[in-house]
Design a protein around this motif. Structure first.
Motif, PDB file in Angstrom:
ATOM      1  N   GLU A 192      49.691-122.960  16.645  1.00 30.58           N
ATOM      2  CA  GLU A 192      50.808-122.766  15.928  1.00 30.58           C
ATOM      3  C   GLU A 192      51.555-121.392  16.160  1.00 30.58           C
ATOM      4  N   GLN A 193      50.726-120.398  16.228  1.00 28.77           N
ATOM      5  CA  GLN A 193      51.032-118.872  16.546  1.00 28.77           C
ATOM      6  C   GLN A 193      51.646-118.919  17.788  1.00 28.77           C
ATOM      7  N   ALA A 194      50.837-119.506  18.800  1.00 26.71           N
ATOM      8  CA  ALA A 194      51.334-119.589  20.134  1.00 26.71           C
ATOM      9  C   ALA A 194      52.715-120.191  20.463  1.00 26.71           C
ATOM     10  N   ALA A 195      52.870-121.214  19.547  1.00 29.08           N
ATOM     11  CA  ALA A 195      54.182-122.072  19.761  1.00 29.08           C
ATOM     12  C   ALA A 195      55.414-121.010  18.834  1.00 29.08           C
ATOM     13  N   VAL A 252      59.830-114.878  28.365  1.00 29.14           N
ATOM     14  CA  VAL A 252      58.382-115.189  27.906  1.00 29.14           C
ATOM     15  C   VAL A 252      57.280-114.624  28.514  1.00 29.14           C
ATOM     16  N   SER A 253      56.481-113.994  27.883  1.00 27.37           N
ATOM     17  CA  SER A 253      55.352-113.139  28.431  1.00 27.37           C
ATOM     18  C   SER A 253      54.109-114.260  29.150  1.00 27.37           C
ATOM     19  N   ASP A 254      53.440-113.552  29.916  1.00 20.04           N
ATOM     20  CA  ASP A 254      52.385-114.389  30.899  1.00 20.04           C
ATOM     21  C   ASP A 254      51.435-114.328  29.708  1.00 20.04           C
ATOM     22  N   GLU A 255      51.252-113.521  28.604  1.00 22.40           N
ATOM     23  CA  GLU A 255      50.415-113.767  27.456  1.00 22.40           C
ATOM     24  C   GLU A 255      50.418-114.810  26.582  1.00 22.40           C
ATOM     25  N   THR A 256      51.763-114.943  26.281  1.00 20.05           N
ATOM     26  CA  THR A 256      52.256-116.103  25.448  1.00 20.05           C
ATOM     27  C   THR A 256      52.192-117.426  26.276  1.00 20.05           C
ATOM     28  N   TRP A 257      52.481-117.319  27.518  1.00 17.19           N
ATOM     29  CA  TRP A 257      52.416-118.653  28.078  1.00 17.19           C
ATOM     30  C   TRP A 257      51.032-119.045  28.323  1.00 17.19           C
ATOM     31  N   ALA A 258      50.070-118.222  28.558  1.00 15.08           N
ATOM     32  CA  ALA A 258      48.662-118.362  28.500  1.00 15.08           C
ATOM     33  C   ALA A 258      48.169-118.999  27.191  1.00 15.08           C
ATOM     34  N   LEU A 259      48.548-118.604  26.259  1.00 10.83           N
ATOM     35  CA  LEU A 259      48.427-119.126  24.926  1.00 10.83           C
ATOM     36  C   LEU A 259      48.734-120.477  24.641  1.00 10.83           C
ATOM     37  N   VAL A 260      50.003-120.648  25.011  1.00  9.38           N
ATOM     38  CA  VAL A 260      50.470-122.160  25.050  1.00  9.38           C
ATOM     39  C   VAL A 260      49.951-123.132  25.727  1.00  9.38           C
ATOM     40  N   ARG A 261      49.194-122.635  27.004  1.00  5.38           N
ATOM     41  CA  ARG A 261      48.635-123.634  27.775  1.00  5.38           C
ATOM     42  C   ARG A 261      47.373-123.857  27.329  1.00  5.38           C
TER      43      ARG A 261
END
Length: 163
Positions: free
Chosen positions: A87-90, A107-116
């Motif tokens: 949920e935090q990633a979303a 959107v940062s690479d860090e956030t994208w990695a968490l989403v994936r």
């Protein structure tokens, strides 16, 4: 202040709204978990100052069994212990995808990695589409001064379920 314009009473905007809502139903029916859909929609709507959409998503989330504590803490999710890592990633994607003008990279690479890490391809597609769609919905409602307070849970799906 009253709404400036009724999007449902004009033929062009009503036709657009039906198609827009159809896109929303694709996301609604996707494998992206409903609580995530409502939390993301609520957070983007808070950032954009859209009273109508905040009203809608708080009520839909409540009707789906979401707790008042979690709904109250969405605006400060980074400082709360009630959201899962997924949920935090979303929520991070929702914020970064909503505040595109505030950061040169979007959107940062860090956030994208968490989403994936937490969402499969179909869920990721739905999440990205949801962030884009709720931001567009917020803009429509804010531009015409559509106010919050009168939304009834289930009204969205009932109005457009027939297609």
């Amino acid at each position: 202040m009253d709404a400036r314009f009724n999007l449902w009473e004009n033929e062009i905007s009503a036709r657009f709204a039906k198609r827009f809502a159809g896109a929303g139903l694709i996301i609604h029916d996707s494998p992206l978990p409903r609580p995530v859909q409502e939390l993301v929609s609520l957070r983007a709507s808070q950032i954009n100052g859209c009273g109508h959409c905040v009203d809608m998503h708080v009520k839909e989330a409540t009707a789906a069994g979401e707790s008042a504590v979690r709904l109250h803490l969405v605006a400060t999710w980074r400082e709360a212990t009630v959201f899962t890592e997924a949920e935090q990633a979303a929520l991070a994607l929702a914020e970064e995808g909503t505040r595109l003008a505030d950061a040169h990279q979007g959107v940062s690479d860090e956030t994208w990695a968490l989403v994936r890490k937490h969402y499969d391809d179909d869920q990721t597609a739905a999440l990205v589409a949801l962030v884009a769609l709720i931001n567009a919905a917020n803009r429509l409602a804010v531009i015409v001064h559509q106010k919050g307070g009168s939304y009834e849970p289930g009204a969205f799906t009932a109005a457009f379920a027939e297609g």
